[in-house]
Write an enzyme that holds these catalytic residues in place. Sequence first.
Site, PDB file in Angstrom:
ATOM      1  N   HIS A   1       1.637   4.444  -3.076  1.00  0.00           N
ATOM      2  CA  HIS A   1       1.715   5.905  -3.039  1.00  0.00           C
ATOM      3  C   HIS A   1       2.925   6.397  -3.829  1.00  0.00           C
ATOM      4  O   HIS A   1       2.846   7.393  -4.561  1.00  0.00           O
ATOM      5  CB  HIS A   1       1.830   6.393  -1.588  1.00  0.00           C
ATOM      6  CG  HIS A   1       0.561   6.284  -0.809  1.00  0.00           C
ATOM      7  ND1 HIS A   1      -0.626   6.844  -1.220  1.00  0.00           N
ATOM      8  CD2 HIS A   1       0.291   5.666   0.371  1.00  0.00           C
ATOM      9  CE1 HIS A   1      -1.570   6.598  -0.336  1.00  0.00           C
ATOM     10  NE2 HIS A   1      -1.041   5.872   0.637  1.00  0.00           N
TER      11      HIS A   1
ATOM     12  N   GLU B   1      -5.707   7.117  -1.072  1.00  0.00           N
ATOM     13  CA  GLU B   1      -5.564   5.948  -0.203  1.00  0.00           C
ATOM     14  C   GLU B   1      -6.289   4.735  -0.795  1.00  0.00           C
ATOM     15  O   GLU B   1      -5.781   3.611  -0.721  1.00  0.00           O
ATOM     16  CB  GLU B   1      -6.109   6.264   1.197  1.00  0.00           C
ATOM     17  CG  GLU B   1      -5.320   7.304   1.958  1.00  0.00           C
ATOM     18  CD  GLU B   1      -3.896   6.873   2.262  1.00  0.00           C
ATOM     19  OE1 GLU B   1      -3.635   5.654   2.316  1.00  0.00           O
ATOM     20  OE2 GLU B   1      -3.043   7.752   2.446  1.00  0.00           O
TER      21      GLU B   1
ATOM     22  N   HIS C   1       0.844  -1.209   0.000  1.00  0.00           N
ATOM     23  CA  HIS C   1       0.000   0.000   0.000  1.00  0.00           C
ATOM     24  C   HIS C   1       0.878   1.258   0.000  1.00  0.00           C
ATOM     25  O   HIS C   1       0.649   2.182  -0.791  1.00  0.00           O
ATOM     26  CB  HIS C   1      -0.905  -0.013   1.240  1.00  0.00           C
ATOM     27  CG  HIS C   1      -1.590   1.287   1.508  1.00  0.00           C
ATOM     28  ND1 HIS C   1      -2.860   1.559   1.082  1.00  0.00           N
ATOM     29  CD2 HIS C   1      -1.158   2.412   2.153  1.00  0.00           C
ATOM     30  CE1 HIS C   1      -3.192   2.783   1.458  1.00  0.00           C
ATOM     31  NE2 HIS C   1      -2.173   3.321   2.102  1.00  0.00           N
ATOM     32  N   GLU C   2       1.874   1.283   0.873  1.00  0.00           N
ATOM     33  CA  GLU C   2       2.764   2.449   0.944  1.00  0.00           C
ATOM     34  C   GLU C   2       3.553   2.616  -0.352  1.00  0.00           C
ATOM     35  O   GLU C   2       3.786   3.737  -0.812  1.00  0.00           O
ATOM     36  CB  GLU C   2       3.721   2.307   2.127  1.00  0.00           C
ATOM     37  CG  GLU C   2       3.037   2.252   3.491  1.00  0.00           C
ATOM     38  CD  GLU C   2       2.189   3.475   3.773  1.00  0.00           C
ATOM     39  OE1 GLU C   2       2.519   4.566   3.265  1.00  0.00           O
ATOM     40  OE2 GLU C   2       1.185   3.348   4.483  1.00  0.00           O
TER      41      GLU C   2
END
Length: 419
Positions: free
Chosen positions: A281, A357, A277-278
């Site tokens: 970004h 997100e 997930h990070e």
Amino acid sequence: MRKWLTGSIFLYFIYGLFMYWYLFVFSGSGVPAPYTGTSADPATFMSGRELLLSQEYSTIKNFLYFVTVPFEWFLFFVLLITGISRKMQEWSDATTRFFSLQSAIYFFWLSIFVTVLSFPVEWLGYRISKAYNITTQSFPAWMKDQVIDFWVNYALMTVIVIVLYWLIKRFEKRWWLYAWLLSIPFSMFLMFVQPVLIDPLYNDFYPLKNKELEEKILAMASEAEIPAEHVYEVNMSEKTNALNAYVTGIGSNSRIVLWDTTLNRLSDDEILFIMAHEMGHYVMKHIYIGIAGYLLASLVGLFFIHLLMRLMIKHFGTLLKIRSIKELTAFPLFLILIGVLTFASSPIANTVARYQEKSADMYAIEMTNNHEAAVSSFQELSKAGLSDVNPPTLVKLFRYTHPTMLERIVYLEEHGEKE
């Protein structure tokens, strides 16, 4: 002055009553009927006690947030209307003839005033978090962080105040534009040095001890074309039971960071989903999009602050004890306006952040293809932080930079059903 002070206290009291009614009486708890009994329903992954504590803690925390946001504005207003801000400027002017030192002295007294009067509220937030076992930090350790916060903020803000008022004195009509232009390299510099200079003041960072897990994370980073050579672990268990992981910094100072609480509580598969997930970004360049959005918003904001300050000083200068925008005395008015504009625009900024997100969540599930780990990681995050999976609308609009846990689990489940 008495009428304005009485009126502002009355309005603040009415606002507090409204927020109490909205959060404690009007807003219901739980999830919509269609999701009862699903993996998004906290009743399926929290014990009865955890469910009760999460509802209590979330409501109290949200109430404290909404009543403290305007409290600082009120303090700045009191500084102005009582003439204390002008007295602070007179003290600083009498101490030295150098403007940079006058600015530093003035802002020191301003910081002390706000810090002392805000301390009971900060302490209350600490005690509540401690009572619900979110914070594990001792009071001396918490105070140490407060002192570090004070001096770091004072150092950075003193530089800003000196430069800002030099620009206002030199370019009264265009200061906002030049201030914005200077804020670009300043913001980039702070983002570059934060991982190596500022963050270590608060916590100890060291290479991830679990080398097998580090290899898996770095392999994912390589697949995502992220130039990372190490994964860092930070000792947060001394301060909190909450979980977190993030990618920070820009350029050569970029860091992948895992809290040790996350490492202790989540499985490797769950950690890999969070790391993916990070990385999402980074891959989707959200940090640069965020910087561009911040710069655009700050340009518009500074322009409006310029107009509003001139207008308010013209009509209410006598009441606020301000004769000119060039005076240090006017700085609390600047802080009030920037606070109000930031708060008012937060629903827009949060909406953009929630979209990013969600995009990062979808990137992570495509990379890991592990829906079970994705859902369980969000469940564990909710349990560890006593999060409300389905917060009231106003809370979501003004506080949530991430989709609610209900939304995140539901769209992950829907994605899994499509496959």
